[in-house]
Design an enzyme around this catalytic site. Sequence first.
Site, PDB file in Angstrom:
ATOM      1  N   HIS A 107       0.832  -1.192   0.000  1.00 51.04           N
ATOM      2  CA  HIS A 107       0.000   0.000   0.000  1.00 51.04           C
ATOM      3  C   HIS A 107       0.875   1.254   0.000  1.00 51.04           C
ATOM      4  CE1 HIS A 107      -2.849   3.065   1.341  1.00 51.04           C
ATOM      5  NE2 HIS A 107      -3.791   2.286   0.844  1.00 51.04           N
ATOM      6  N   GLU A 176      -4.316   1.974  -7.353  1.00 48.18           N
ATOM      7  CA  GLU A 176      -4.651   3.112  -6.505  1.00 48.18           C
ATOM      8  C   GLU A 176      -3.710   4.267  -6.832  1.00 48.18           C
ATOM      9  OE1 GLU A 176      -6.248   0.997  -2.461  1.00 48.18           O
ATOM     10  OE2 GLU A 176      -4.120   1.496  -2.545  1.00 48.18           O
TER      11      GLU A 176
END
Length: 257
Positions: A107, A176
Amino acid sequence: MDDTAPRRRLIGLSTKMYFSLQRTREFTNSFLAKLADVPAERLSHIDIFVIPDFISLTTTIAQLESSSVPIWAGAQNCHWEDQGAFTGEVSPSVLRSAGVKLVEVGHAERRRIFGEDDAKIAKKAAAVSRNGMMPLVCIGEETRGDVHVAVDECRVQVDAVMSAVPDEQEVILAYEPVWAIGASQPAGEKHILDVVAGIRELESVRRRTGMTRVLYGGSAGPGLYERLKSGLDGLFLGRFGHDPEQFVRTIQEVAGA
């Protein structure tokens, strides 16, 4: 792999570090109650996952087992070794034995705040796969700009992971754009679809025999998937999904799009 073969849609969320232990229990109970009102047939062609914090993980797994619809439990991170003198880390082997189905790695927050680079993330993805779980690898460009630049940035991240995970093993990529995480609006639909199309055309993805599903995860919410269904396999929700009613609503949108 024949990329025209149908892939099951996939939707889920991470609670990050927003919830207390009690709130995680309450969220999961409320989510399961609301999901139970949805006809099982409507959900038969999608996979659903929930990724709580580590302290809440085993409790959440026990709660999810009560669902009539299969729901995967995920973990927010892991170490790249199965065991050893790594104080404070979490073993992928232990996660698997606890009932974890997928593990999120890479992430943007892990990359930025904790200095995790592509090599380290690739080792973690390999460890997840080695232990019979699916790596959910977050990828994305740092700054808003041209599609080709975005694909090139993602290429480095994707190639590193794919070189470490056996070609026959499933990998989930969560696209993302870093600049869209936490934003009031997601990236434009055309940008998302064009970048994802470029990711699917990467040699490291095309050569794989195992399934590669691609989700979108930058400020994703209701109504978005209908506009992305031609190129995306699902959504990875953040804070918006922390409302059980909105989470279930978005699950139904992905299932019915």
